[in-house]
Design a protein around this motif. Structure first.
Motif, PDB file in Angstrom:
ATOM      1  N   LEU A  27      -3.042   2.801   4.625  1.00 54.67           N
ATOM      2  CA  LEU A  27      -4.045   1.943   5.250  1.00 54.67           C
ATOM      3  C   LEU A  27      -3.739   1.826   6.742  1.00 54.67           C
ATOM      4  O   LEU A  27      -2.582   1.701   7.129  1.00 54.67           O
ATOM      5  CB  LEU A  27      -4.049   0.548   4.614  1.00 54.67           C
ATOM      6  CG  LEU A  27      -4.459   0.480   3.147  1.00 54.67           C
ATOM      7  CD1 LEU A  27      -4.288  -0.935   2.614  1.00 54.67           C
ATOM      8  CD2 LEU A  27      -5.904   0.926   2.984  1.00 54.67           C
ATOM      9  N   SER A  28      -4.772   1.847   7.538  1.00 53.80           N
ATOM     10  CA  SER A  28      -4.582   1.729   8.982  1.00 53.80           C
ATOM     11  C   SER A  28      -4.166   0.307   9.349  1.00 53.80           C
ATOM     12  O   SER A  28      -4.436  -0.651   8.624  1.00 53.80           O
ATOM     13  CB  SER A  28      -5.876   2.087   9.714  1.00 53.80           C
ATOM     14  OG  SER A  28      -6.850   1.082   9.505  1.00 53.80           O
ATOM     15  N   ALA A  66       0.836  -1.209   0.000  1.00 55.79           N
ATOM     16  CA  ALA A  66       0.000   0.000   0.000  1.00 55.79           C
ATOM     17  C   ALA A  66       0.866   1.252   0.000  1.00 55.79           C
ATOM     18  O   ALA A  66       0.609   2.192  -0.765  1.00 55.79           O
ATOM     19  CB  ALA A  66      -0.933  -0.016   1.214  1.00 55.79           C
ATOM     20  N   ALA A 122      -7.240  -1.893   9.386  1.00 59.88           N
ATOM     21  CA  ALA A 122      -7.684  -2.387   8.079  1.00 59.88           C
ATOM     22  C   ALA A 122      -6.775  -3.500   7.584  1.00 59.88           C
ATOM     23  O   ALA A 122      -7.251  -4.523   7.072  1.00 59.88           O
ATOM     24  CB  ALA A 122      -7.715  -1.245   7.066  1.00 59.88           C
ATOM     25  N   LEU A 123      -5.481  -3.335   7.764  1.00 59.29           N
ATOM     26  CA  LEU A 123      -4.538  -4.367   7.334  1.00 59.29           C
ATOM     27  C   LEU A 123      -4.732  -5.663   8.123  1.00 59.29           C
ATOM     28  O   LEU A 123      -4.696  -6.758   7.558  1.00 59.29           O
ATOM     29  CB  LEU A 123      -3.104  -3.855   7.491  1.00 59.29           C
ATOM     30  CG  LEU A 123      -2.706  -2.714   6.555  1.00 59.29           C
ATOM     31  CD1 LEU A 123      -1.389  -2.096   7.001  1.00 59.29           C
ATOM     32  CD2 LEU A 123      -2.635  -3.193   5.118  1.00 59.29           C
TER      33      LEU A 123
END
Length: 152
Positions: free
Chosen positions: A111-112, A104, A115-116
């Motif tokens: 991306l947080s 990413a 989220a990952l």
């Protein structure tokens, strides 16, 4: 469902219970990552342990033909098994999270960690489900005295 083989009916029931456990597991994982700031590896160990034991105990009552006796030994055996699988899956969650984060960032996307971790959790789940079904069935249905199963 009457025309389905018994093992498939049990797998579908186990899959339903596991799905509920997975939702709880994933919620706990994401809360630990987001609110407690835990690393995905450690958070997954905690969340998966809670969910796995819950699904094992529920599936013993609702899915499998439970053999008599040895509940403590059965739970201990499942906990040893599940800890090994959770450690491997947690390493996978950590590695996948790092890998996806790198991809990413290389694309300029932020991306947080939450989220990952969620994406990584989805990716490690299918093989765990199949393995957990097989091992749970074996441990729950195994006749500890005679070495067979309740199916003969």
């Amino acid at each position: 469902m009457r025309n389905l083989p018994p093992w498939l009916i049990n797998f579908l029931k186990f899959g339903g219970l596991s799905g509920l456990g997975w939702i709880a597991d994933t919620c706990i994982l994401l809360l630990l990552v987001r609110l407690a700031g835990m690393a995905p590896f450690a958070a997954n160990i905690i969340s998966s342990s809670i969910a796995a034991l819950s699904v094992f105990l529920l599936s013993r009552e609702k899915v499998f033909n439970k053999a008599a006796g040895g509940m403590g030994l059965r739970v201990a055996g499942y906990l040893v098994y599940t800890l090994m699988v959770i450690l491997i899956a947690s390493a996978g969650v950590g590695a996948i999270t790092a890998w996806l984060g790198g991809l990413a960032r290389a694309e300029g996307v932020a991306l947080s960690a939450t989220a990952l971790a969620a994406v990584a959790k989805v990716l490690v789940t299918p093989p765990q489900l199949i393995l957990n079904f097989l091992v749970s069935r074996f441990i729950i249905e195994r006749d500890l005295k005679g070495g067979g199963s309740v199916h003969g």
